[in-house]
Design a protein around this motif. Structure first.
Motif, PDB file in Angstrom:
ATOM      1  N   LEU A 194       1.413  -1.396  -0.344  1.00 29.57           N
ATOM      2  CA  LEU A 194      -0.015  -0.455  -0.299  1.00 29.57           C
ATOM      3  C   LEU A 194       1.120   1.210  -0.013  1.00 29.57           C
ATOM      4  O   LEU A 194       0.570   2.521  -0.432  1.00 29.57           O
ATOM      5  CB  LEU A 194      -0.535   0.151   1.344  1.00 29.57           C
ATOM      6  CG  LEU A 194      -1.581  -1.419   0.739  1.00 29.57           C
ATOM      7  CD1 LEU A 194      -2.952  -1.228   2.567  1.00 29.57           C
ATOM      8  CD2 LEU A 194      -2.994  -0.330   0.342  1.00 29.57           C
ATOM      9  N   PHE A 195       1.814   1.528   1.117  1.00 28.97           N
ATOM     10  CA  PHE A 195       3.069   2.757   0.511  1.00 28.97           C
ATOM     11  C   PHE A 195       3.263   2.469  -0.198  1.00 28.97           C
ATOM     12  O   PHE A 195       3.445   3.493  -1.086  1.00 28.97           O
ATOM     13  CB  PHE A 195       3.791   2.233   1.737  1.00 28.97           C
ATOM     14  CG  PHE A 195       4.783   3.788   2.169  1.00 28.97           C
ATOM     15  CD1 PHE A 195       4.353   4.032   2.489  1.00 28.97           C
ATOM     16  CD2 PHE A 195       6.666   2.997   1.451  1.00 28.97           C
ATOM     17  CE1 PHE A 195       5.838   5.283   3.155  1.00 28.97           C
ATOM     18  CE2 PHE A 195       6.771   4.226   0.987  1.00 28.97           C
ATOM     19  CZ  PHE A 195       6.721   5.048   2.364  1.00 28.97           C
ATOM     20  N   TYR A 196       4.226   1.558  -1.284  1.00 29.21           N
ATOM     21  CA  TYR A 196       4.851   2.239  -2.599  1.00 29.21           C
ATOM     22  C   TYR A 196       3.868   2.701  -3.634  1.00 29.21           C
ATOM     23  O   TYR A 196       4.341   2.746  -4.429  1.00 29.21           O
ATOM     24  CB  TYR A 196       5.689   0.810  -2.206  1.00 29.21           C
ATOM     25  CG  TYR A 196       6.490   0.357  -3.864  1.00 29.21           C
ATOM     26  CD1 TYR A 196       7.401   1.099  -3.571  1.00 29.21           C
ATOM     27  CD2 TYR A 196       6.100   0.529  -5.384  1.00 29.21           C
ATOM     28  CE1 TYR A 196       8.420   1.448  -4.666  1.00 29.21           C
ATOM     29  CE2 TYR A 196       6.514   0.368  -6.316  1.00 29.21           C
ATOM     30  CZ  TYR A 196       8.418   1.316  -5.870  1.00 29.21           C
ATOM     31  OH  TYR A 196       8.746   0.783  -6.909  1.00 29.21           O
ATOM     32  N   SER A 197       2.433   1.627  -3.279  1.00 28.89           N
ATOM     33  CA  SER A 197       2.044   2.236  -4.467  1.00 28.89           C
ATOM     34  C   SER A 197       2.032   3.241  -4.212  1.00 28.89           C
ATOM     35  O   SER A 197       1.464   4.285  -5.350  1.00 28.89           O
ATOM     36  CB  SER A 197       0.461   1.143  -4.972  1.00 28.89           C
ATOM     37  OG  SER A 197      -1.063   1.607  -5.259  1.00 28.89           O
ATOM     38  N   ASN A 198       1.067   4.069  -3.290  1.00 27.81           N
ATOM     39  CA  ASN A 198       0.782   5.608  -2.540  1.00 27.81           C
ATOM     40  C   ASN A 198       1.801   5.435  -2.976  1.00 27.81           C
ATOM     41  O   ASN A 198       1.878   7.453  -4.117  1.00 27.81           O
ATOM     42  CB  ASN A 198       0.085   5.394  -1.017  1.00 27.81           C
ATOM     43  CG  ASN A 198      -0.304   7.046  -1.079  1.00 27.81           C
ATOM     44  OD1 ASN A 198      -0.143   7.947  -1.677  1.00 27.81           O
ATOM     45  ND2 ASN A 198      -0.745   6.947  -0.370  1.00 27.81           N
ATOM     46  N   TYR A 199       3.230   5.835  -2.726  1.00 25.96           N
ATOM     47  CA  TYR A 199       4.518   7.185  -3.028  1.00 25.96           C
ATOM     48  C   TYR A 199       4.665   6.601  -4.129  1.00 25.96           C
ATOM     49  O   TYR A 199       5.115   7.422  -4.937  1.00 25.96           O
ATOM     50  CB  TYR A 199       5.650   5.370  -2.084  1.00 25.96           C
ATOM     51  CG  TYR A 199       6.992   6.534  -2.288  1.00 25.96           C
ATOM     52  CD1 TYR A 199       7.402   7.855  -0.857  1.00 25.96           C
ATOM     53  CD2 TYR A 199       7.831   5.914  -3.014  1.00 25.96           C
ATOM     54  CE1 TYR A 199       8.721   8.141  -1.214  1.00 25.96           C
ATOM     55  CE2 TYR A 199       9.003   7.205  -3.255  1.00 25.96           C
ATOM     56  CZ  TYR A 199       8.959   7.900  -2.451  1.00 25.96           C
ATOM     57  OH  TYR A 199      10.520   8.131  -2.581  1.00 25.96           O
ATOM     58  N   SER A 200       4.284   5.672  -4.938  1.00 25.56           N
ATOM     59  CA  SER A 200       4.903   5.474  -6.549  1.00 25.56           C
ATOM     60  C   SER A 200       4.334   6.957  -7.532  1.00 25.56           C
ATOM     61  O   SER A 200       3.606   7.175  -8.456  1.00 25.56           O
ATOM     62  CB  SER A 200       4.652   4.086  -7.654  1.00 25.56           C
ATOM     63  OG  SER A 200       5.690   3.819  -6.196  1.00 25.56           O
ATOM     64  N   SER A 201       2.129   6.710  -6.893  1.00 22.45           N
ATOM     65  CA  SER A 201       1.578   7.478  -7.340  1.00 22.45           C
ATOM     66  C   SER A 201       1.950   8.820  -7.982  1.00 22.45           C
ATOM     67  O   SER A 201       1.417   9.649  -8.151  1.00 22.45           O
ATOM     68  CB  SER A 201       0.310   6.997  -7.307  1.00 22.45           C
ATOM     69  OG  SER A 201      -0.183   7.419  -5.715  1.00 22.45           O
TER      70      SER A 201
END
Length: 273
Positions: A194-201
């Protein structure tokens, strides 16, 4: 005709003086940034907006490319515009355009970001093939059209087309946007995703490594820590519920983004002094 011209000059001076006297500040809550990269054929221009505030921002933007012919002084202007909503600490690419890498004419790239009340809150400008003696009418026209104070173009704001405009003074190889993971439970792994998806977006693309680690706490609980370059920015006790992990991931991304913004601010202050 002479009277009308005189009146126009006086009116323009009054507008310029009023704009300057109010001391409008740009890029405080919403920052406009023009990113440029080049290859053998084209220079790619991308407008970027960063919400530096803690509230959701409803915005519109205009990315202008103004080309001034060096032979006949004619100007051509191309605009790309749109509307966006930015969450707190969110960074988003707005629009992309290209110009020829071997362009000889003077090109002004201007990014303006407006708030919901149509006030300019973000502004960035780049000039390609700028020279001290170049005629500034194209820039003056676009600044007047948007009720901006007319400012002289300094050499520090200029980028030359035959230089690598994407270097930004960096030496060697720089790795960015890296997130490492060392989790022990499914909840820890779910948080990382969840963190990585948000961070990348949000296109944060930080210059330091972000690490997600999970450790055994009291009883059967585990604690998740989020660090930037070994500096702890957020920690919490893990729970398996999706909504809880998502809210923790959102907070963690905001904390990490704020950390990088403070790094950039401190670096600018050091350079200034």
């Amino acid at each position: 005709m002479a009277v009308n011209n005189k009146f126009s000059i006086i009116f323009l001076f009054a507008v310029m003086s009023a704009s300057t006297s109010f001391g409008q500040s740009y890029n405080a809550d919403v920052e406009a940034k023009i990113s440029m990269s080049t290859n053998n054929e084209f220079i790619e221009i991308t407008g970027i907006a960063l919400n530096k505030s803690e509230i959701t921002q409803s915005l519109r933007y205009v990315l202008s490319v103004i080309k001034k012919n060096s032979e006949n002084s004619n100007s051509a202007k191309n605009d790309q515009s749109g509307r966006i909503v930015l969450e707190p600490s969110e960074k988003k690419e707005l629009s992309t355009t290209t110009i020829n890498a071997d362009v000889k004419d003077r090109v002004i790239i201007l990014l303006l970001i407006y708030d919901i009340n149509d006030n300019i809150v973000g502004k960035d400008r780049v000039v390609v093939n700028d020279t001290p003696e170049a005629n500034d009418n194209a820039l003056q026209n676009i600044m007047e059209d948007n009720n901006l104070p007319i400012e002289p173009t300094s050499n520090s704001e200029s980028k030359i087309a035959n230089e690598d405009v994407n270097q930004e003074g960096r030496d060697g190889i720089e790795l960015s946007g890296i997130v490492t993971e060392d989790t022990k439970t499914k909840a820890g792994m779910d948080f990382y995703k969840l963190f990585y998806s948000n961070y990348s977006s949000k296109n944060i693309n930080g210059s330091k490594v972000v690490s997600i680690s999970e450790m055994i706490a009291l009883g059967n609980n585990t604690k998740i820590q989020v660090k930037v370059d070994n500096a702890l920015v957020w920690e919490f006790f893990a729970r398996p519920k999706y909504d809880y992990l998502k809210s923790m991931a959102d907070v963690a991304v905001q904390r990490v983004n704020a950390y990088f913004q403070n790094m950039e601010k401190n670096a600018r202050n050091v350079r200034r002094y």
